[in-house]
Design an enzyme around this catalytic site. Structure first.
Site, PDB file in Angstrom:
ATOM      1  N   SER A  73       4.325   3.294   7.691  1.00  0.00           N
ATOM      2  CA  SER A  73       2.887   3.007   7.538  1.00  0.00           C
ATOM      3  C   SER A  73       2.007   3.560   8.656  1.00  0.00           C
ATOM      4  O   SER A  73       0.777   3.538   8.534  1.00  0.00           O
ATOM      5  CB  SER A  73       2.653   1.499   7.431  1.00  0.00           C
ATOM      6  OG  SER A  73       3.094   1.046   6.188  1.00  0.00           O
ATOM      7  N   LYS A  76      -0.543   6.040   7.604  1.00  0.00           N
ATOM      8  CA  LYS A  76      -1.780   5.636   6.899  1.00  0.00           C
ATOM      9  C   LYS A  76      -3.020   5.912   7.746  1.00  0.00           C
ATOM     10  O   LYS A  76      -4.112   6.107   7.215  1.00  0.00           O
ATOM     11  CB  LYS A  76      -1.688   4.152   6.505  1.00  0.00           C
ATOM     12  CG  LYS A  76      -0.589   3.911   5.472  1.00  0.00           C
ATOM     13  CD  LYS A  76      -0.305   2.435   5.211  1.00  0.00           C
ATOM     14  CE  LYS A  76       0.843   2.310   4.207  1.00  0.00           C
ATOM     15  NZ  LYS A  76       1.267   0.927   3.992  1.00  0.00           N
ATOM     16  N   TYR A 198       3.107   9.493  -1.815  1.00  0.00           N
ATOM     17  CA  TYR A 198       3.102   8.359  -0.876  1.00  0.00           C
ATOM     18  C   TYR A 198       4.479   8.160  -0.234  1.00  0.00           C
ATOM     19  O   TYR A 198       4.596   7.947   0.979  1.00  0.00           O
ATOM     20  CB  TYR A 198       2.627   7.098  -1.618  1.00  0.00           C
ATOM     21  CG  TYR A 198       2.707   5.844  -0.792  1.00  0.00           C
ATOM     22  CD1 TYR A 198       1.778   5.582   0.215  1.00  0.00           C
ATOM     23  CD2 TYR A 198       3.718   4.910  -1.005  1.00  0.00           C
ATOM     24  CE1 TYR A 198       1.856   4.428   0.991  1.00  0.00           C
ATOM     25  CE2 TYR A 198       3.804   3.755  -0.242  1.00  0.00           C
ATOM     26  CZ  TYR A 198       2.871   3.524   0.749  1.00  0.00           C
ATOM     27  OH  TYR A 198       2.954   2.381   1.516  1.00  0.00           O
ATOM     28  N   TYR A 249      -1.584  -5.815   9.750  1.00  0.00           N
ATOM     29  CA  TYR A 249      -1.547  -6.702   8.583  1.00  0.00           C
ATOM     30  C   TYR A 249      -1.957  -8.129   8.937  1.00  0.00           C
ATOM     31  O   TYR A 249      -2.909  -8.343   9.664  1.00  0.00           O
ATOM     32  CB  TYR A 249      -0.151  -6.664   7.914  1.00  0.00           C
ATOM     33  CG  TYR A 249       0.300  -5.249   7.730  1.00  0.00           C
ATOM     34  CD1 TYR A 249      -0.353  -4.436   6.811  1.00  0.00           C
ATOM     35  CD2 TYR A 249       1.306  -4.691   8.503  1.00  0.00           C
ATOM     36  CE1 TYR A 249       0.005  -3.125   6.664  1.00  0.00           C
ATOM     37  CE2 TYR A 249       1.672  -3.370   8.358  1.00  0.00           C
ATOM     38  CZ  TYR A 249       1.014  -2.599   7.445  1.00  0.00           C
ATOM     39  OH  TYR A 249       1.365  -1.306   7.317  1.00  0.00           O
ATOM     40  N   VAL A 267       7.105  -0.048   9.205  1.00  0.00           N
ATOM     41  CA  VAL A 267       8.362  -0.804   9.127  1.00  0.00           C
ATOM     42  C   VAL A 267       9.560  -0.023   9.679  1.00  0.00           C
ATOM     43  O   VAL A 267      10.656  -0.570   9.771  1.00  0.00           O
ATOM     44  CB  VAL A 267       8.678  -1.302   7.696  1.00  0.00           C
ATOM     45  CG1 VAL A 267       7.682  -2.350   7.253  1.00  0.00           C
ATOM     46  CG2 VAL A 267       8.773  -0.159   6.714  1.00  0.00           C
TER      47      VAL A 267
END
Ligand code: DON
Length: 313
Positions: A73, A76, A198, A249, A267
């Site tokens: 992630s 992103k 993705y 998050y 992760v």
């Protein structure tokens, strides 16, 4: 506790990194490597690396800082910047910029909020950003890889096809998010094509040194390593602000409290962080807490800002 002197051009970040690595090495309890993607489960939770890059590209590192790991992630942030540079504020009609307070792969808010994800860093929001970058470039993951290679100066950076395949085989939740948003007209490309982009995006392997360097444009207020401008100063501020409020998050509040820097986790166990106008950091240790953030990574960044006094506050 005494605050270490902030390095000037004649000093380096090396002593503070070595002190942090020593402290982390003596700390038990590192969390558990992600196992929902089987290819990530094999990582050794005791691995630890940390790098700091100054604005001119000087890099300091400790531990496994040159070891490539799965960026996940963290990517992103870069797809957000690449898309924002192309389409500007129109993006924000398709994805919000509020913390979700929910796990990164949650579906619950999407129906209440008509298929518009809360922010670009939860999976739903990242899928929207990648979809829009795909529409604008025809190869979102390739565009991202080219950017990371250029900023890190490391042409060997690449996708990890085993991780991408593993994620694809276990990708029902991301597929559900993408199809659900497509039902609201918030996805342009065919969902299988988007998921392929993705999963390849998330599979890119890079080291702490590579990622600290690649994040440099956010400390240089939008300016890339070669001196060209990717984002306006205002857009660089916006990306940093969304990282601070949404980058970890449902733990973003705790991360801001402990670290006090814009940051983004993955992760794979990596976290990037920005000290605007000063330097960028990347830390990696694969053991995660229950919210998907690296246990040793957050602890190391917490120590860095405490020891140096460098933070946005
Ligand atoms: O979408 C996924 O499940 C992963 N490829 C990326 C997740 C991730 O890194 C979330 N971060 N903490």
């Amino acid at each position: 506790m005494a605050i270490m002197r902030v390095p000037s051009s004649t000093q380096t970040f090396q002593p503070v990194l070595e002190r942090i690595a020593d402290e982390i090495g003596r700390t038990p309890g590192r969390g558990r490597a992600a196992d929902y993607i089987p290819a990530l489960a094999a990582c050794d939770p005791r691995s630890f690396g940390m790098a700091v890059a100054e604005l001119d590209g000087t890099v300091y590192g400790v531990g496994d800082w040159r070891e490539p790991f799965s960026t996940q992630s963290i990517t992103k942030v870069f797809t957000l910047a690449l898309d924002l540079a192309r389409e500007g504020d129109e993006l924000w009609e398709h994805v919000g910029r509020e913390p979700s307070g929910n796990p990164f792969n949650s579906l619950v808010q999407l129906e209440y909020e008509n298929g518009i994800p809360r922010n670009p860093f939860i999976n739903a929001g990242a899928l929207v950003v990648t979809d829009r970058l795909q529409t604008r470039t025809g190869d979102a993951a390739g565009e991202l890889l080219a950017f990371l290679r250029a900023e890190s100066g490391e042409p060997s950076l690449d996708f990890d096809h085993e991780i991408a395949a593993s994620e694809s085989a276990h990708g029902d939740r991301n597929a559900a998010l993408a199809h659900f948003m497509a039902s609201y007209g918030n996805i342009d490309n065919p969902v299988p094509d988007l998921l392929d982009q993705y999963f390849r995006q998330c599979s890119i392997r890079a080291s702490c040194a590579d990622l600290a360097l690649a994040t440099g444009f956010l400390a240089r207020h939008g300016v890339r390593a070669d001196g060209s401008r990717l984002l306006t100063r205002s857009q660089a501020k916006q990306v940093n602000a969304v990282m601070l409020t949404c980058g970890t998050y449902d733990a973003a509040g705790d991360f801001a409290y402990r670290v006090g820097l814009p940051g983004k986790s993955g992760v794979g166990g990596g976290i990037i962080a920005v000290v605007p106008g000063r330097c960028t950091l990347c830390v990696w240790s694969p053991g995660l807490d229950e919210r998907g953030n690296s246990v040793a990574g957050v602890a190391a960044l917490d120590r860095f800002t405490t020891l140096t006094g460098l933070s946005v506050f």
